[in-house]
Design an enzyme around this catalytic site. Structure first.
Site, mmCIF file in Angstrom:
data_model
loop_
_atom_site.group_PDB
_atom_site.id
_atom_site.type_symbol
_atom_site.label_atom_id
_atom_site.label_comp_id
_atom_site.label_asym_id
_atom_site.label_seq_id
_atom_site.Cartn_x
_atom_site.Cartn_y
_atom_site.Cartn_z
ATOM 1 N N ASP A 79 0.828 -1.203 0.000
ATOM 2 C CA ASP A 79 0.000 0.000 0.000
ATOM 3 C C ASP A 79 0.867 1.260 0.000
ATOM 4 O O ASP A 79 1.842 1.348 0.754
ATOM 5 C CB ASP A 79 -0.872 -0.032 1.270
ATOM 6 C CG ASP A 79 -1.838 1.123 1.350
ATOM 7 O OD1 ASP A 79 -2.701 1.217 0.467
ATOM 8 O OD2 ASP A 79 -1.730 1.938 2.287
ATOM 9 N N GLU A 83 1.195 -0.485 -5.116
ATOM 10 C CA GLU A 83 0.289 0.620 -5.409
ATOM 11 C C GLU A 83 1.166 1.794 -5.793
ATOM 12 O O GLU A 83 1.606 2.574 -4.945
ATOM 13 C CB GLU A 83 -0.582 0.985 -4.199
ATOM 14 C CG GLU A 83 -1.658 1.974 -4.615
ATOM 15 C CD GLU A 83 -2.237 2.820 -3.500
ATOM 16 O OE1 GLU A 83 -3.239 3.497 -3.751
ATOM 17 O OE2 GLU A 83 -1.698 2.813 -2.375
HETATM 18 C C1 GLC Z 1 -4.043 3.382 -0.421
HETATM 19 C C2 GLC Z 1 -5.319 2.577 -0.315
HETATM 20 C C3 GLC Z 1 -6.407 3.487 0.152
HETATM 21 C C4 GLC Z 1 -6.025 4.022 1.515
HETATM 22 C C5 GLC Z 1 -4.647 4.685 1.481
HETATM 23 C C6 GLC Z 1 -4.116 4.923 2.849
HETATM 24 O O1 GLC Z 1 -4.166 4.408 -1.347
HETATM 25 O O2 GLC Z 1 -5.604 1.957 -1.524
HETATM 26 O O3 GLC Z 1 -7.639 2.831 0.207
HETATM 27 O O4 GLC Z 1 -6.980 4.939 1.952
HETATM 28 O O5 GLC Z 1 -3.701 3.876 0.833
HETATM 29 O O6 GLC Z 1 -3.716 3.718 3.444
#
Ligand code: GLC
Ligand code: CA
Length: 567
Positions: A233, A294
């Site tokens: 993440d 991500e």
């Molecule tokens: C990433 C996740 C999102 C979350 C953020 C903070 O972007 O996909 O859902 O709010 O991280 O952890």
């Protein structure tokens, strides 16, 4: 707006269009022919656990619910599931605020339920991937509770604490991507701590070796439990400028939260992240595991950095630029696919997830939405690379945001209303059948079930050979059994066509052609096959009125033709 772009996505991408002087890399194409790893042939499927299947009828999906749907996933053609965070959490950010990395939140079940899930998944050849929230913990994590307790506590330096510039003045101008200052004052020790996301999500200090060791150990702990990898993440935000320089302001005005438009120059994508990724990869390699990222990159040069100089960082950094192609434009898709195809690692394709408006709504024209949903499936499931599906996409689930501020669950939707409605709309309960609550729960679902469950649900679509679900199954089956689709290289053809996207996938002596009509009018085109040494195409999977004769293909509006080329 016809194709609403999610403002959270815009925010995330805006900071990407920034300061990089992308270091040039030699783009050595990874082999397409042989020697693929399991994750290169696998189709991944993201499950948002709160919304998938509720086994105990408390209105919230859970692990037993997921286990009960493994046969469905297997039948659909899924090889790996990525479960969004199911760890203990106060649920401020619905699990992305983790208070214990080595357990399961009681609302989702127990570690025994998790072990049951992985062993049942294994029986079906399905890998289980967890979501690893690396940038921050919950403010209720023991590490943070200790950290904030005193300036000399054992975990003080596990987070980022600084003095303010003066009374009531945070250390610098950084704003949280979820609104407001990225610094919160804590009166216990009279210092501020840093949070890129909500204040309840304090950033870990990755410059502290103890943090690194503890977090690496978390991955080992889950690998030993049978986890096949992680989706990392928010990796872009792992490091901050040690001198805390102010971020430049990008343009005048205010965003949905009333904050200035900041270029996240000093708190995203610092080069130090790559050393961490190389380390995490080493541990992953010891377990034949995969790391998905991500990664909100501005271009392929940045994406290449996440693969690592010698492909020693993330195997699957997500290409969100593909999700930013916000209209059905063959030219734009061609450009983006070619760019990613030339990247230094194996491509990863995503069209929807829990943070962005579903592709069903981004591309749908309101009239042909189901055809367009099939078209998008035919596109990203036949490209060279690993696709990551999002639950509900296979049945044509529609983004259904709340219409009243008081109904919003996602905090950014409350603070950003009405410009930012939050992410509830893409997180609604999975639509299993046409009974009450779409068969998701017998209780009160945590988010309302969209009215479309009556027409779009697994049970009914399973019986209809023309449904979005039936098409997903067919294309996934074809993908799994066709070597050219699994491994073949990618070559765009008819590149000047403004309405139809066409390409070849070739593996050894086998070539498949994919022809996608992205317009609402019938199209006729010449594939110019002779130039590529072929005479005609035999349909493998096509929509009802799309056919080929010799070199010529006729397509209905939004028609699909996938064929095997014959010499
Ligand atoms: C990433 C996740 C999102 C979350 C953020 C903070 O972007 O996909 O859902 O709010 O991280 O952890
Ligand atoms: Ca439940």
């Amino acid at each position: 707006m016809k194709h609403p772009v999610p403002s959270i996505a815009i925010l995330l991408v805006l900071f990407c269009i920034s300061w990089r002087s992308a270091s040039s890399q030699t783009s050595s194409h990874s082999g397409d022919a042989e020697g693929h790893q399991w994750w290169q042939h696998a189709v991944f499927y993201e499950i948002y656990p709160r919304s998938f299947a509720d086994s105990n009828n408390d209105g919230i999906g859970d692990l037993k619910g997921i286990t009960s749907k493994l046969d469905y996933l297997k039948d659909l053609g899924v090889d790996a599931i990525w479960i969004s965070p199911c760890f203990p959490s106060p649920q401020v950010d619905f699990g992305y605020d983790v208070s214990d990395y080595e357990n399961i939140d009681p609302m989702y079940g127990t570690l025994a339920d998790f072990d049951m899930l992985t062993s049942e998944a294994k029986k079906r050849g399905i890998h289980v991937i967890l979501d690893f929230v690396v940038n921050h913990t919950s403010d209720q994590h023991q590490w943070f509770l200790d950290s904030k307790s005193s300036r000399t506590s054992a975990h003080r330096d596990w987070y980022i604490w600084r003095d303010g510039k003066g009374p009531g003045q945070p250390p610098n101008n950084w704003v949280s991507t979820f609104g407001g200052s990225a610094w919160k004052f804590d009166p216990t020790t009279n210092q501020y701590y840093y949070h890129y996301f909500y204040a309840e999500q304090p950033d870990l200090n990755w410059r502290n070796p103890a943090v690194k060791d503890a977090m690496f150990d978390v991955t080992r702990w889950w690998y030993k439990r049978g986890v096949a990898g992680f989706r990392l993440d928010a990796v872009d935000t792992l490091f901050e400028d040690p001198n805390l320089r102010d971020n430049p302001i990008q343009k005048p005005g205010k965003n949905a939260f009333g904050d200035p438009f900041e270029e996240k120059k000093y708190n995203t994508k610092l080069p130090e992240v790559h050393e961490v990724l190389r380390g995490l990869r080493q541990v992953a390699d010891e377990h034949n595991a995969v790391l998905i990222g991500e990664t909100w990159t501005a271009d392929v040069a940045e994406l290449n950095q996440y693969y690592g100089q010698s492909n020693n960082e993330l195997q699957l950094p997500m290409d969100f630029l593909f999700t930013m192609v916000n209209k059905l434009s063959p030219a734009e898709f061609r450009k983006q696919i070619a760019a990613v195809d030339a990247a230094s690692g194996w491509p990863t394709f995503v069209i929807s997830n829990h943070d962005i408006v579903r592709s069903y709504d981004r591309y749908g024209d309101g009239k042909h939405n189901d055809q367009i949903a099939k078209l998008m499936a035919a596109l990203y499931l036949t490209l060279r690379g690993t696709p990551i599906m999002y639950y509900g996409e296979e049945i044509g689930m529609k983004t259904t945001p709340p219409t009243r501020q008081e109904d919003v669950k996602d905090p950014i939707g409350r603070t950003g209303w009405p410009k930012e409605k939050g992410r509830d709309g893409e997180r609604t309960p999975m639509q299993w059948n046409s009974s009450e609550n779409a068969g998701f729960t017998k209780g009160t679902p945590w988010l309302p079930v969209p009215p479309t469950y009556k027409t779009h649900n697994v049970a009914d679509e399973s019986k209809n050979s023309d449904s979005v679900l039936a098409f997903y199954k067919k294309v996934l089956k074809l993908r799994h059994t066709n070597q050219a689709l699994l491994e073949g290289n990618y070559k765009a053809i008819n590149e000047d066509d403004a309405n139809v996207l066409s390409y070849l996938r070739t593996h050894k002596d086998q070539t498949v052609v994919v022809v996608l009509n992205m317009s609402d009018s019938p199209q006729k085109l010449n594939l110019d096959l002779k130039r590529n040494g072929f005479a005609s195409a035999n349909s493998l999977l096509s929509t009802a009125k799309s056919t080929a004769k010799g070199e010529e293909v006729q397509l209905e509006p939004y028609g699909i033709f996938i064929g095997q080329l014959i010499k």
